[in-house]
Design a protein around this motif. Structure first.
Motif, PDB file in Angstrom:
ATOM      1  N   ALA A  32       3.880 -78.995  13.998  1.00 48.22           N
ATOM      2  CA  ALA A  32       5.291 -78.956  13.587  1.00 48.22           C
ATOM      3  C   ALA A  32       5.445 -78.880  12.077  1.00 48.22           C
ATOM      4  O   ALA A  32       6.472 -78.405  11.571  1.00 48.22           O
ATOM      5  N   HIS A  33       4.429 -79.349  11.343  1.00 47.76           N
ATOM      6  CA  HIS A  33       4.454 -79.347   9.871  1.00 47.76           C
ATOM      7  C   HIS A  33       3.132 -78.754   9.364  1.00 47.76           C
ATOM      8  O   HIS A  33       2.271 -79.469   8.858  1.00 47.76           O
ATOM      9  N   PRO A  34       2.955 -77.435   9.521  1.00 43.65           N
ATOM     10  CA  PRO A  34       1.655 -76.818   9.206  1.00 43.65           C
ATOM     11  C   PRO A  34       1.219 -76.976   7.757  1.00 43.65           C
ATOM     12  O   PRO A  34       0.033 -76.873   7.456  1.00 43.65           O
ATOM     13  N   LYS A  35       2.145 -77.246   6.860  1.00 42.80           N
ATOM     14  CA  LYS A  35       1.780 -77.460   5.461  1.00 42.80           C
ATOM     15  C   LYS A  35       1.688 -78.947   5.119  1.00 42.80           C
ATOM     16  O   LYS A  35       1.490 -79.305   3.949  1.00 42.80           O
ATOM     17  N   GLY A  36       1.833 -79.786   6.124  1.00 42.00           N
ATOM     18  CA  GLY A  36       1.798 -81.223   5.888  1.00 42.00           C
ATOM     19  C   GLY A  36       0.386 -81.754   5.758  1.00 42.00           C
ATOM     20  O   GLY A  36      -0.606 -81.057   5.991  1.00 42.00           O
TER      21      GLY A  36
END
Length: 211
Positions: A32-36
């Motif tokens: 859901a937050h691929p850059k997280g």
């Protein structure tokens, strides 16, 4: 860029329901937050020390231990744990019930992060003098127990001291957005562990989507 703190407290490495589900949470959160970023803190396998006289003396010094809280000071780990927690946008905690309460390793972690003047302050002019200092954020607590009777509505829920204790401690420092997700082991005949696990997986997906 969002960050997730994964806090595991189970003494088990294998056959741990909470570890399995925090891993599922972290994987889903990253999708859901691929850059997280995901930060892992495992107090179950690498316990933090209990607070002691040196810690208390430094924490309640007039300057809140600033002189003694350097790299080798008694508050160094506490400072690092608080900074790690405060930097996270979301938190997921794996918390098995041991003897009706939280694991000793998780309690030691809580004692390190609940600190006067740092994560809460005391204001004697207020009706409630204890003021939380951390910003709120979503905290998901995955609770495993030997029997579903320790879940809300169960015959042994009054013996579940983990939930009330952890909820109060986290709320005390400002973390009030809590979601509890439960899984039960097959300690008692008739307990369908797989059904509870599947319900937990659905609840985790809903939590990640913000529902």
């Amino acid at each position: 860029m969002k960050s997730l703190l994964v806090l595991n407290s189970s003494a088990r490495l294998a056959r741990s329901h909470t570890r399995d589900l925090t891993r599922f949470f972290a994987d889903g959160w990253l999708k859901a937050h691929p850059k997280g970023t995901v930060v892992h803190r495992d107090v179950g396998l690498s316990p933090v020390p209990s607070i002691d006289e040196a810690w208390i003396r430094a924490a309640f010094a007039p300057d809140n231990g600033s002189v003694e809280s350097g790299a080798l000071g008694p508050l160094a780990l506490s400072n690092a744990l608080i900074a790690e927690l405060d930097a996270a946008d979301e938190v997921v905690i794996g918390a098995p019930i041991y003897n009706f309460g939280m694991p000793a390793a998780l309690k030691a972690y809580i004692d390190q992060i609940v600190r006067a003047g740092v994560t809460f302050r005391i204001d004697a002019s207020q009706a409630n003098p204890y003021v939380p200092l951390l910003r709120d954020r979503p905290v998901t607590v995955i609770v495993s127990s030997g029997t579903p009777e320790m879940h809300p509505g169960g015959n042994m829920y009054s013996d579940n001291f983990l939930e009330g204790n952890l909820s109060r401690a986290l709320g005390f420092i400002g973390l009030a957005d809590l979601r509890w997700i439960y899984v039960a082991d097959d300690e008692l005949p008739g307990t369908d562990t797989e059904t509870f696990r599947n319900r937990a997986l659905v609840a985790i997906e809903e939590r990640i989507r913000g529902r």
